[in-house]
Write a protein that holds these residues in place. Sequence first.
Motif, PDB file in Angstrom:
ATOM      1  N   ARG A  91       0.829  -1.215   0.000  1.00  0.00           N
ATOM      2  CA  ARG A  91       0.000   0.000   0.000  1.00  0.00           C
ATOM      3  C   ARG A  91       0.862   1.263   0.000  1.00  0.00           C
ATOM      4  NH1 ARG A  91      -4.765  -2.107   4.197  1.00  0.00           N
ATOM      5  NH2 ARG A  91      -5.883  -3.347   2.615  1.00  0.00           N
ATOM      6  N   ILE A  92       2.033   1.185   0.597  1.00  0.00           N
ATOM      7  CA  ILE A  92       2.955   2.320   0.545  1.00  0.00           C
ATOM      8  C   ILE A  92       3.497   2.486  -0.867  1.00  0.00           C
ATOM      9  CG2 ILE A  92       5.235   3.121   1.311  1.00  0.00           C
ATOM     10  CD1 ILE A  92       4.500   2.027   4.100  1.00  0.00           C
ATOM     11  N   VAL A  93       3.832   1.381  -1.514  1.00  0.00           N
ATOM     12  CA  VAL A  93       4.289   1.442  -2.915  1.00  0.00           C
ATOM     13  C   VAL A  93       3.225   2.101  -3.778  1.00  0.00           C
ATOM     14  CG1 VAL A  93       4.897   0.068  -4.935  1.00  0.00           C
ATOM     15  CG2 VAL A  93       5.821  -0.547  -2.697  1.00  0.00           C
ATOM     16  N   LEU A  94       1.965   1.790  -3.525  1.00  0.00           N
ATOM     17  CA  LEU A  94       0.851   2.306  -4.331  1.00  0.00           C
ATOM     18  C   LEU A  94       0.443   3.726  -3.967  1.00  0.00           C
ATOM     19  CD1 LEU A  94      -1.232  -0.958  -4.166  1.00  0.00           C
ATOM     20  CD2 LEU A  94      -0.299   0.020  -6.268  1.00  0.00           C
ATOM     21  N   GLY A  95       0.995   4.260  -2.885  1.00  0.00           N
ATOM     22  CA  GLY A  95       0.621   5.607  -2.465  1.00  0.00           C
ATOM     23  C   GLY A  95      -0.654   5.658  -1.653  1.00  0.00           C
ATOM     24  N   VAL A  96      -1.221   4.491  -1.317  1.00  0.00           N
ATOM     25  CA  VAL A  96      -2.430   4.455  -0.485  1.00  0.00           C
ATOM     26  C   VAL A  96      -2.090   4.840   0.948  1.00  0.00           C
ATOM     27  CG1 VAL A  96      -4.270   2.959   0.408  1.00  0.00           C
ATOM     28  CG2 VAL A  96      -3.489   2.720  -1.964  1.00  0.00           C
ATOM     29  N   LEU A  97      -0.904   4.425   1.400  1.00  0.00           N
ATOM     30  CA  LEU A  97      -0.374   4.828   2.697  1.00  0.00           C
ATOM     31  C   LEU A  97       0.928   5.582   2.482  1.00  0.00           C
ATOM     32  CD1 LEU A  97      -0.816   1.515   4.755  1.00  0.00           C
ATOM     33  CD2 LEU A  97      -2.237   3.567   4.912  1.00  0.00           C
ATOM     34  N   HIS A  98       1.253   6.460   3.415  1.00  0.00           N
ATOM     35  CA  HIS A  98       2.511   7.196   3.356  1.00  0.00           C
ATOM     36  C   HIS A  98       3.468   6.645   4.411  1.00  0.00           C
ATOM     37  CE1 HIS A  98       1.069  10.151   0.501  1.00  0.00           C
ATOM     38  NE2 HIS A  98      -0.026  10.287   1.234  1.00  0.00           N
ATOM     39  N   ALA A  99       4.706   6.432   4.000  1.00  0.00           N
ATOM     40  CA  ALA A  99       5.724   5.952   4.929  1.00  0.00           C
ATOM     41  C   ALA A  99       6.139   7.074   5.875  1.00  0.00           C
ATOM     42  CB  ALA A  99       6.936   5.455   4.153  1.00  0.00           C
ATOM     43  N   ASP A 100       6.530   6.716   7.086  1.00  0.00           N
ATOM     44  CA  ASP A 100       7.091   7.701   8.019  1.00  0.00           C
ATOM     45  C   ASP A 100       8.465   8.153   7.539  1.00  0.00           C
ATOM     46  OD1 ASP A 100       4.829   7.297   9.574  1.00  0.00           O
ATOM     47  OD2 ASP A 100       5.805   5.768  10.807  1.00  0.00           O
ATOM     48  N   SER A 101       9.190   7.228   6.907  1.00  0.00           N
ATOM     49  CA  SER A 101      10.500   7.550   6.336  1.00  0.00           C
ATOM     50  C   SER A 101      10.805   6.515   5.264  1.00  0.00           C
ATOM     51  CB  SER A 101      11.592   7.560   7.405  1.00  0.00           C
ATOM     52  OG  SER A 101      11.717   6.288   8.021  1.00  0.00           O
ATOM     53  N   GLY A 102      11.800   6.823   4.437  1.00  0.00           N
ATOM     54  CA  GLY A 102      12.160   5.921   3.358  1.00  0.00           C
ATOM     55  C   GLY A 102      11.559   6.367   2.043  1.00  0.00           C
ATOM     56  N   THR A 103      11.919   5.687   0.959  1.00  0.00           N
ATOM     57  CA  THR A 103      11.483   6.090  -0.374  1.00  0.00           C
ATOM     58  C   THR A 103      11.046   4.884  -1.203  1.00  0.00           C
ATOM     59  OG1 THR A 103      13.733   5.897  -1.268  1.00  0.00           O
ATOM     60  CG2 THR A 103      13.056   8.057  -0.402  1.00  0.00           C
ATOM     61  N   VAL A 104      10.194   5.182  -2.178  1.00  0.00           N
ATOM     62  CA  VAL A 104       9.810   4.211  -3.204  1.00  0.00           C
ATOM     63  C   VAL A 104      10.083   4.863  -4.539  1.00  0.00           C
ATOM     64  CG1 VAL A 104       7.958   2.833  -4.214  1.00  0.00           C
ATOM     65  CG2 VAL A 104       8.008   3.241  -1.733  1.00  0.00           C
ATOM     66  N   SER A 105      10.857   4.207  -5.395  1.00  0.00           N
ATOM     67  CA  SER A 105      11.209   4.799  -6.683  1.00  0.00           C
ATOM     68  C   SER A 105      11.030   3.790  -7.810  1.00  0.00           C
ATOM     69  CB  SER A 105      12.654   5.309  -6.661  1.00  0.00           C
ATOM     70  OG  SER A 105      13.556   4.253  -6.392  1.00  0.00           O
ATOM     71  N   LEU A 106      10.860   4.329  -9.007  1.00  0.00           N
ATOM     72  CA  LEU A 106      10.725   3.517 -10.211  1.00  0.00           C
ATOM     73  C   LEU A 106      11.724   4.028 -11.231  1.00  0.00           C
ATOM     74  CD1 LEU A 106       9.138   1.276 -11.718  1.00  0.00           C
ATOM     75  CD2 LEU A 106       7.607   3.075 -12.551  1.00  0.00           C
ATOM     76  N   ASP A 107      12.639   3.166 -11.612  1.00  0.00           N
ATOM     77  CA  ASP A 107      13.682   3.526 -12.580  1.00  0.00           C
ATOM     78  C   ASP A 107      14.453   4.779 -12.165  1.00  0.00           C
ATOM     79  OD1 ASP A 107      12.951   1.341 -14.121  1.00  0.00           O
ATOM     80  OD2 ASP A 107      11.565   2.506 -15.358  1.00  0.00           O
ATOM     81  N   GLY A 108      14.699   4.894 -10.860  1.00  0.00           N
ATOM     82  CA  GLY A 108      15.565   5.951 -10.362  1.00  0.00           C
ATOM     83  C   GLY A 108      14.880   7.228  -9.936  1.00  0.00           C
ATOM     84  N   HIS A 109      13.551   7.359 -10.151  1.00  0.00           N
ATOM     85  CA  HIS A 109      12.865   8.569  -9.700  1.00  0.00           C
ATOM     86  C   HIS A 109      11.733   8.201  -8.748  1.00  0.00           C
ATOM     87  CE1 HIS A 109      10.381   7.289 -13.192  1.00  0.00           C
ATOM     88  NE2 HIS A 109       9.385   7.766 -12.465  1.00  0.00           N
ATOM     89  N   ALA A 110      11.408   9.135  -7.861  1.00  0.00           N
ATOM     90  CA  ALA A 110      10.346   8.888  -6.882  1.00  0.00           C
ATOM     91  C   ALA A 110       9.052   8.565  -7.611  1.00  0.00           C
ATOM     92  CB  ALA A 110      10.166  10.106  -5.983  1.00  0.00           C
ATOM     93  N   ILE A 111       8.406   7.485  -7.208  1.00  0.00           N
ATOM     94  CA  ILE A 111       7.190   7.081  -7.879  1.00  0.00           C
ATOM     95  C   ILE A 111       6.091   8.099  -7.617  1.00  0.00           C
ATOM     96  CG2 ILE A 111       6.326   5.630  -5.979  1.00  0.00           C
ATOM     97  CD1 ILE A 111       5.575   3.550  -8.184  1.00  0.00           C
ATOM     98  N   GLY A 112       5.400   8.501  -8.672  1.00  0.00           N
ATOM     99  CA  GLY A 112       4.399   9.553  -8.544  1.00  0.00           C
ATOM    100  C   GLY A 112       3.115   9.222  -9.270  1.00  0.00           C
ATOM    101  N   GLY A 113       2.272  10.258  -9.434  1.00  0.00           N
ATOM    102  CA  GLY A 113       0.940  10.068  -9.976  1.00  0.00           C
ATOM    103  C   GLY A 113       0.903   9.387 -11.332  1.00  0.00           C
ATOM    104  N   GLU A 114       1.732   9.840 -12.255  1.00  0.00           N
ATOM    105  CA  GLU A 114       1.729   9.250 -13.596  1.00  0.00           C
ATOM    106  C   GLU A 114       2.186   7.796 -13.550  1.00  0.00           C
ATOM    107  OE1 GLU A 114       0.643   9.088 -17.349  1.00  0.00           O
ATOM    108  OE2 GLU A 114       0.435  10.893 -16.124  1.00  0.00           O
ATOM    109  N   ASP A 115       3.190   7.505 -12.723  1.00  0.00           N
ATOM    110  CA  ASP A 115       3.642   6.126 -12.565  1.00  0.00           C
ATOM    111  C   ASP A 115       2.535   5.255 -11.989  1.00  0.00           C
ATOM    112  OD1 ASP A 115       6.381   6.697 -13.332  1.00  0.00           O
ATOM    113  OD2 ASP A 115       6.590   7.646 -11.368  1.00  0.00           O
ATOM    114  N   LEU A 116       1.847   5.772 -10.980  1.00  0.00           N
ATOM    115  CA  LEU A 116       0.830   4.985 -10.295  1.00  0.00           C
ATOM    116  C   LEU A 116      -0.345   4.663 -11.207  1.00  0.00           C
ATOM    117  CD1 LEU A 116       0.882   6.708  -6.796  1.00  0.00           C
ATOM    118  CD2 LEU A 116       1.854   4.495  -7.423  1.00  0.00           C
TER     119      LEU A 116
END
Length: 304
Positions: free
Chosen positions: A45-70
């Motif tokens: 759910r954190i990968v999907l952006g449904v939940l937000h992590a307290d710390s740490g990152t999720v990235s796709l191909d080197g950039h922070a995963i965002g709306g268009e990626d999701l």
Amino acid sequence: MLQISEVTKSFGQRRVLTDVSFDVARGRLTGFVGGNGAGKTTTMRIVLGVLHADSGTVSLDGHAIGGEDLRGVGYMPEERGLYPKMTVLDQLVYLARLHGIDKAGATRRADALLDRLGLAERRKDALESLSLGNQQRVQIAAALVHDPDVLILDEPFSGLDPLAVDEVVTVVAEHAARGIPVLFSSHQLDVVERLCDDVVVIAGGAIRARGTREELRERYAGDRWRMTATTDAGWVRTVPGVRVEELAGVAVTFGAPEAAAQEVLRGAVERGGVTAFAPVRPTLGEIFRDVVVDHARSEKETAA
């Protein structure tokens, strides 16, 4: 590549994830295994952006995963979330159109998936009229109908019979072969072992083991051996340092340090010969049990 790096999450005073880090490579299937409450669904759910992590990152191909990626992610939740009174075809077309696919294209994709998943004859039936296993197949089709760039499946094989599992495995593997990252969780460890290229084991909200299937089998092999001799192998029980686990005539499985194992091998050669001798590689189920037991033991020692 989908990368989860040092993700930590708490709900109130309860820490549920601690520095969770692993990669999901393109073109590879990554199995995410753990007991109930281990943190699998929270991580997804954190990968999907449904939940937000307290710390740490999720990235796709080197950039922070965002709306268009999701928008390009195909996701199948553990809890079924489709419309029970809509027909199977109508809701797959509807979901595809939400991703910007025109009606004709959405219908073609839905029909093709239903055919591959053995549901072509049920395309006009209401979802609620299907068995739970067939509803699961529709849920999987819903995750795939928009031709996703990333695929995340939470317990996709739940409720499926062995033939249905094989059908779903084939379809998912085909999507991975197109070069997309595929992450899925499952309690069916035999399926994970058969299907996955990479495996991540989580327990108590932290990653306890990760690597390719063969790397993990090598790492957790321990000192276990299997030998088939040309004469009865009962004498192996008398070799110092050897613990016989299974003995059936000329075949024996035993635990021993390598030096003692080599002594067994020499003894078998002297007694007539050996047709097979190799270390025993554990199954994923055995590895999982070892990891979970080690974690539980560490927790008890820390508490004490």
